[in-house]
Design a protein around this motif. Structure first.
Motif, PDB file in Angstrom:
ATOM      1  N   PHE A 133      -1.101   6.523   0.244  1.00  0.00           N
ATOM      2  CA  PHE A 133      -1.067   5.408   1.190  1.00  0.00           C
ATOM      3  C   PHE A 133      -2.046   4.303   0.764  1.00  0.00           C
ATOM      4  N   ILE A 134      -3.182   4.690   0.166  1.00  0.00           N
ATOM      5  CA  ILE A 134      -4.155   3.679  -0.274  1.00  0.00           C
ATOM      6  C   ILE A 134      -3.553   2.817  -1.373  1.00  0.00           C
ATOM      7  N   PHE A 135      -2.838   3.437  -2.311  1.00  0.00           N
ATOM      8  CA  PHE A 135      -2.176   2.662  -3.367  1.00  0.00           C
ATOM      9  C   PHE A 135      -1.108   1.752  -2.765  1.00  0.00           C
ATOM     10  N   THR A 136      -0.384   2.239  -1.776  1.00  0.00           N
ATOM     11  CA  THR A 136       0.646   1.415  -1.132  1.00  0.00           C
ATOM     12  C   THR A 136       0.016   0.221  -0.429  1.00  0.00           C
ATOM     13  N   SER A 137      -1.111   0.434   0.225  1.00  0.00           N
ATOM     14  CA  SER A 137      -1.810  -0.662   0.888  1.00  0.00           C
ATOM     15  C   SER A 137      -2.321  -1.690  -0.117  1.00  0.00           C
ATOM     16  N   VAL A 138      -2.875  -1.202  -1.226  1.00  0.00           N
ATOM     17  CA  VAL A 138      -3.400  -2.110  -2.260  1.00  0.00           C
ATOM     18  C   VAL A 138      -2.291  -2.964  -2.837  1.00  0.00           C
ATOM     19  N   VAL A 139      -1.170  -2.353  -3.200  1.00  0.00           N
ATOM     20  CA  VAL A 139      -0.090  -3.124  -3.817  1.00  0.00           C
ATOM     21  C   VAL A 139       0.525  -4.093  -2.802  1.00  0.00           C
ATOM     22  N   SER A 140       0.467  -3.752  -1.512  1.00  0.00           N
ATOM     23  CA  SER A 140       0.940  -4.697  -0.492  1.00  0.00           C
ATOM     24  C   SER A 140       0.077  -5.953  -0.490  1.00  0.00           C
ATOM     25  N   GLY A 141      -1.248  -5.777  -0.595  1.00  0.00           N
ATOM     26  CA  GLY A 141      -2.132  -6.930  -0.650  1.00  0.00           C
ATOM     27  C   GLY A 141      -1.967  -7.747  -1.911  1.00  0.00           C
ATOM     28  N   VAL A 142      -1.523  -7.105  -3.015  1.00  0.00           N
ATOM     29  CA  VAL A 142      -1.383  -7.804  -4.288  1.00  0.00           C
ATOM     30  C   VAL A 142      -0.109  -8.651  -4.323  1.00  0.00           C
ATOM     31  N   VAL A 143       1.021  -8.086  -3.918  1.00  0.00           N
ATOM     32  CA  VAL A 143       2.316  -8.736  -4.179  1.00  0.00           C
ATOM     33  C   VAL A 143       2.850  -9.534  -3.002  1.00  0.00           C
ATOM     34  N   LEU A 144       2.336  -9.296  -1.801  1.00  0.00           N
ATOM     35  CA  LEU A 144       2.872 -10.001  -0.636  1.00  0.00           C
ATOM     36  C   LEU A 144       2.089 -11.269  -0.348  1.00  0.00           C
ATOM     37  N   PRO A 145       2.741 -12.307   0.164  1.00  0.00           N
ATOM     38  CA  PRO A 145       1.992 -13.476   0.648  1.00  0.00           C
ATOM     39  C   PRO A 145       1.083 -13.071   1.805  1.00  0.00           C
ATOM     40  N   TRP A 146       0.053 -13.892   2.010  1.00  0.00           N
ATOM     41  CA  TRP A 146      -0.919 -13.559   3.046  1.00  0.00           C
ATOM     42  C   TRP A 146      -0.248 -13.376   4.407  1.00  0.00           C
ATOM     43  N   GLN A 147       0.713 -14.205   4.729  1.00  0.00           N
ATOM     44  CA  GLN A 147       1.349 -14.121   6.040  1.00  0.00           C
ATOM     45  C   GLN A 147       2.037 -12.773   6.247  1.00  0.00           C
ATOM     46  N   HIS A 148       2.513 -12.157   5.169  1.00  0.00           N
ATOM     47  CA  HIS A 148       3.162 -10.848   5.266  1.00  0.00           C
ATOM     48  C   HIS A 148       2.157  -9.716   5.066  1.00  0.00           C
ATOM     49  N   ALA A 149       1.201  -9.899   4.137  1.00  0.00           N
ATOM     50  CA  ALA A 149       0.254  -8.828   3.831  1.00  0.00           C
ATOM     51  C   ALA A 149      -0.638  -8.498   5.020  1.00  0.00           C
ATOM     52  N   ARG A 150      -0.962  -9.498   5.854  1.00  0.00           N
ATOM     53  CA  ARG A 150      -1.870  -9.233   6.971  1.00  0.00           C
ATOM     54  C   ARG A 150      -1.256  -8.289   7.997  1.00  0.00           C
ATOM     55  N   TRP A 151       0.090  -8.160   7.969  1.00  0.00           N
ATOM     56  CA  TRP A 151       0.744  -7.180   8.837  1.00  0.00           C
ATOM     57  C   TRP A 151       1.103  -5.908   8.076  1.00  0.00           C
ATOM     58  N   ALA A 152       1.435  -6.031   6.804  1.00  0.00           N
ATOM     59  CA  ALA A 152       1.858  -4.858   6.034  1.00  0.00           C
ATOM     60  C   ALA A 152       0.715  -3.866   5.858  1.00  0.00           C
ATOM     61  N   VAL A 153      -0.498  -4.362   5.594  1.00  0.00           N
ATOM     62  CA  VAL A 153      -1.634  -3.460   5.378  1.00  0.00           C
ATOM     63  C   VAL A 153      -1.931  -2.626   6.634  1.00  0.00           C
TER      64      VAL A 153
ATOM     65  N   THR B  91      -9.038  -6.314   0.856  1.00  0.00           N
ATOM     66  CA  THR B  91      -9.796  -6.807  -0.300  1.00  0.00           C
ATOM     67  C   THR B  91      -8.864  -7.441  -1.320  1.00  0.00           C
ATOM     68  N   MET B  92      -7.732  -6.814  -1.576  1.00  0.00           N
ATOM     69  CA  MET B  92      -6.775  -7.383  -2.526  1.00  0.00           C
ATOM     70  C   MET B  92      -6.143  -8.659  -1.981  1.00  0.00           C
ATOM     71  N   VAL B  93      -5.996  -8.746  -0.667  1.00  0.00           N
ATOM     72  CA  VAL B  93      -5.524 -10.011  -0.089  1.00  0.00           C
ATOM     73  C   VAL B  93      -6.518 -11.128  -0.411  1.00  0.00           C
TER      74      VAL B  93
END
Length: 420
Positions: A116-136, A171-173
């Motif tokens: 799950f930590i890797f999934t959260s990290v890659v969400s912050g890397v590849v998603l725009p901020w508007q999407h990453a702030r909910w995906a994480v 952090t990745m965001v």
């Protein structure tokens, strides 16, 4: 006087090229290494697969699922890095990663919650901020829900898995925002450079027009007039030819003066070149902020002489000193005759002045340039006896405003001894 220190290495200052697609094989290897090194956190799940008592079905499920997770993770990261991906593809792969994390953790044990930590990290890397702030947070909530089924870790799994997942994702965001800002800054600097070059071309065009437009038009007019006068009025034609010679000579003088102004070195330009030279040589540069500001009241010849002094001294530091540090200072000083001088000092921690009292052509020419600007050059050991010091003095122009250099006037120290 405050100073600002910058340090670089002779190699590429950013071999990983954070936030940029790699352009060389070395950069590709560096990016793969820095992405793959985090796979060490899969040591727990891999150890579970080889633990005695693990069934063959669990080993097949865990090995296949982990391999699929790693492939999907790398595919998403590197496709995003090289050419960008659509949101539909991103969400498809993130859905696969989240599903694998849930199924493997639920089936094989709490050590698989690290997925799950890797999934959260890659969400912050590849998603725009508007999407990453909910995906994480969504990934973190699913992690907490799955982890709640393991009673043996209920006391600490929030801190061992939940907080790292949330913190790493955000952090990745932040890192991606920094990368995006850096790209925008780099593009803005390139645009400023283009605009500056274009403005310089326009200035050159205006100057050439102002210098030569009138003169060439007058020469053309007088040449035509002299041609018409030649058969019948040779004396008048000769007068026109004399005027043509006078105008052309004046035009030549104007062009030479303009070219001299274009070619005159400037402190700001030489400072940029000095930084680049020292950085390439792996020498730490400490630069006085006073060099960054304008120097009102300093004559053009004086600024040109100081610029030559900076160029020559930094060249000597890079080529001959073997130094690891170089310090460039600028100060306004009063002489005994109440004249104000601007003093450029270049210090290094290298081998120091030569034992033989002999100056090369560079320092000899520099003395002559400074003498033409009514200045002088002093060289000798650096303070403390380690390294070499060069001090170049030029006077302020008559009537220059006080404090033109933006520094406090200080009493002139004792002259340096020439290298002996």
């Amino acid at each position: 006087m405050r100073t600002v220190t910058t340090k670089s290495t002779p190699d590429d200052p950013d071999p990983v090229r954070i936030g940029q697609a790699p352009t060389t094989r070395r950069q590709v290897v560096a990016k793969v290494f820095w992405t793959a090194i985090w796979l060490v956190y899969f040591a727990g799940p891999v150890a579970e697969l080889f633990r005695s008592g693990t069934s063959a079905a669990d080993r097949v499920l865990g090995g296949t699922g982990l391999a699929l997770f790693v492939v999907a993770y790398f595919a998403l990261v590197f496709r995003h890095m090289w050419r960008g991906v659509s949101l539909s593809f991103v969400y498809g792969v993130l859905g696969l990663l989240l599903t694998l994390s849930t199924v493997l953790s639920w089936t094989l044990g709490f050590s698989w919650l690290v997925l799950f930590i890797f999934t959260s990290v890659v969400s912050g890397v590849v998603l725009p901020w508007q999407h990453a702030r909910w995906a994480v947070p969504v990934v973190t909530v699913v992690l907490l829900a799955v982890g709640a089924r393991f009673p043996e870790i209920r006391g600490y799994y929030l801190f061992a898995y939940g907080l790292p997942a949330m913190g790493s994702g955000y952090t990745m965001v932040g890192v991606q925002y920094l990368i995006r800002t850096t790209k925008e800054l780099r593009a803005a600097r390139e645009e400023v450079a283009r605009l500056a070059a274009n403005e310089e071309r326009l200035r050159l065009a205006r100057d050439l027009h102002d210098l030569l437009g009138h003169s060439l038009s007058l020469i053309t007019l007088k040449s035509e007039l002299a041609g018409r006068m030649l058969p019948d009025k040779p004396d008048a034609a000769a007068s026109q030819v004399a005027d043509i010679e006078r105008v052309s000579r004046q035009a030549l003088v104007d062009v030479r003066e303009a070219v001299t102004g274009y070619r005159r070195p400037r402190l700001a330009v030489e400072l940029a070149g000095a930084r680049a030279a020292l950085r390439t040589a792996g020498i730490t540069a400490t630069v006085d902020p006073a060099l960054e500001s304008g120097h009102h009241g300093l004559a053009a010849d004086g600024e040109g002489a100081l610029a030559w002094a900076l160029r020559e001294s930094v060249t000597n530091v890079v080529r001959h000193s073997g130094a690891r540090r170089c310090e460039v200072l600028l100060a306004e000083e009063w002489e005994a005759d109440e004249r104000r001088y601007l003093c450029l000092t270049v210090l290094d921690d290298g081998t120091g002045p030569p034992r033989v009292r002999h100056e090369g052509n560079g320092l000899t020419g520099l003395r002559e340039r400074l003498a033409l600007a009514d200045g002088r050059l002093e060289t000798g050991p650096a303070p403390g006896g380690h390294g070499f010091a060069l001090r170049a003095f030029v006077p302020f122009a008559a009537g220059g405003p006080p404090g033109g250099a933006g520094t406090e006037p200080v009493a002139s120290p004792a002259p340096l001894n020439d290298p002996a």
